[in-house]
Design a protein around this motif. Structure first.
Motif, PDB file in Angstrom:
ATOM      1  N   LYS A  49       3.628  36.022   3.131  1.00 22.51           N
ATOM      2  CA  LYS A  49       5.051  36.293   3.317  1.00 22.51           C
ATOM      3  C   LYS A  49       5.529  35.844   4.703  1.00 22.51           C
ATOM      4  O   LYS A  49       6.595  35.252   4.839  1.00 22.51           O
ATOM      5  N   LYS A  50       4.727  36.111   5.748  1.00 23.62           N
ATOM      6  CA  LYS A  50       5.089  35.718   7.102  1.00 23.62           C
ATOM      7  C   LYS A  50       5.213  34.196   7.208  1.00 23.62           C
ATOM      8  O   LYS A  50       6.141  33.678   7.827  1.00 23.62           O
ATOM      9  N   LYS A  51       4.298  33.471   6.600  1.00 19.72           N
ATOM     10  CA  LYS A  51       4.348  32.009   6.621  1.00 19.72           C
ATOM     11  C   LYS A  51       5.588  31.506   5.893  1.00 19.72           C
ATOM     12  O   LYS A  51       6.254  30.575   6.347  1.00 19.72           O
ATOM     13  N   GLN A  52       5.893  32.122   4.748  1.00 20.89           N
ATOM     14  CA  GLN A  52       7.092  31.724   4.005  1.00 20.89           C
ATOM     15  C   GLN A  52       8.345  31.965   4.843  1.00 20.89           C
ATOM     16  O   GLN A  52       9.224  31.106   4.905  1.00 20.89           O
ATOM     17  N   ASN A  61      -6.923  28.510  -6.237  1.00 20.54           N
ATOM     18  CA  ASN A  61      -5.654  27.789  -6.273  1.00 20.54           C
ATOM     19  C   ASN A  61      -5.044  27.708  -4.879  1.00 20.54           C
ATOM     20  O   ASN A  61      -5.298  28.558  -4.041  1.00 20.54           O
ATOM     21  N   PRO A  62      -4.226  26.679  -4.641  1.00 20.50           N
ATOM     22  CA  PRO A  62      -3.536  26.579  -3.353  1.00 20.50           C
ATOM     23  C   PRO A  62      -2.596  27.772  -3.179  1.00 20.50           C
ATOM     24  O   PRO A  62      -1.944  28.186  -4.126  1.00 20.50           O
ATOM     25  N   LEU A  63      -2.543  28.300  -1.975  1.00 22.32           N
ATOM     26  CA  LEU A  63      -1.668  29.428  -1.706  1.00 22.32           C
ATOM     27  C   LEU A  63      -0.315  28.958  -1.186  1.00 22.32           C
ATOM     28  O   LEU A  63      -0.228  27.958  -0.490  1.00 22.32           O
ATOM     29  N   ASP A  75      10.057  31.247  -6.094  1.00 19.66           N
ATOM     30  CA  ASP A  75       9.066  32.321  -6.137  1.00 19.66           C
ATOM     31  C   ASP A  75       8.161  32.093  -7.345  1.00 19.66           C
ATOM     32  O   ASP A  75       8.551  32.377  -8.477  1.00 19.66           O
ATOM     33  N   ILE A  76       6.961  31.578  -7.104  1.00 24.25           N
ATOM     34  CA  ILE A  76       6.064  31.253  -8.215  1.00 24.25           C
ATOM     35  C   ILE A  76       5.487  32.501  -8.879  1.00 24.25           C
ATOM     36  O   ILE A  76       4.926  32.412  -9.961  1.00 24.25           O
TER      37      ILE A  76
END
Length: 92
Positions: A2-5, A48-50, A23-24
């Protein structure tokens, strides 16, 4: 995650770069599209890629680490496949 987003979103908003946040977790179709459109060499060895994964339309730009590196080196516009705003301003 969330912080990265939020970091990516704040940067885009601060620089008035139009974007669509997807939002996947809410859409299996969007999640599958993201996984399918990340180049194989950019996917992790396991799992999977995050998010966040960054795209310009269908063009894969990179993940958060790549975004952060481009931000640090002042190459975000190039990273995003955009023309730099600085280049479009006339010198006084």
């Amino acid at each position: 995650i969330k912080k990265k987003q939020q970091d990516v979103v704040r940067f885009l908003e601060a620089n008035k770069i139009e974007f669509e946040e997807v939002d996947i977790t809410m859409s299996e179709e969007q999640r599958q599209w993201m996984y399918k459109n990340i180049p194989p060499e950019k996917k992790p060895a396991q799992g999977n890629p995050l998010p966040p994964q960054i795209f310009n339309g269908d063009r894969y730009c990179g993940d958060y680490d790549s975004f952060f590196e481009s931000k640090e080196s002042n190459t975000v516009y190039s990273f995003l496949g955009l023309k730099s705003r600085l280049a479009s301003k006339t010198e006084s």
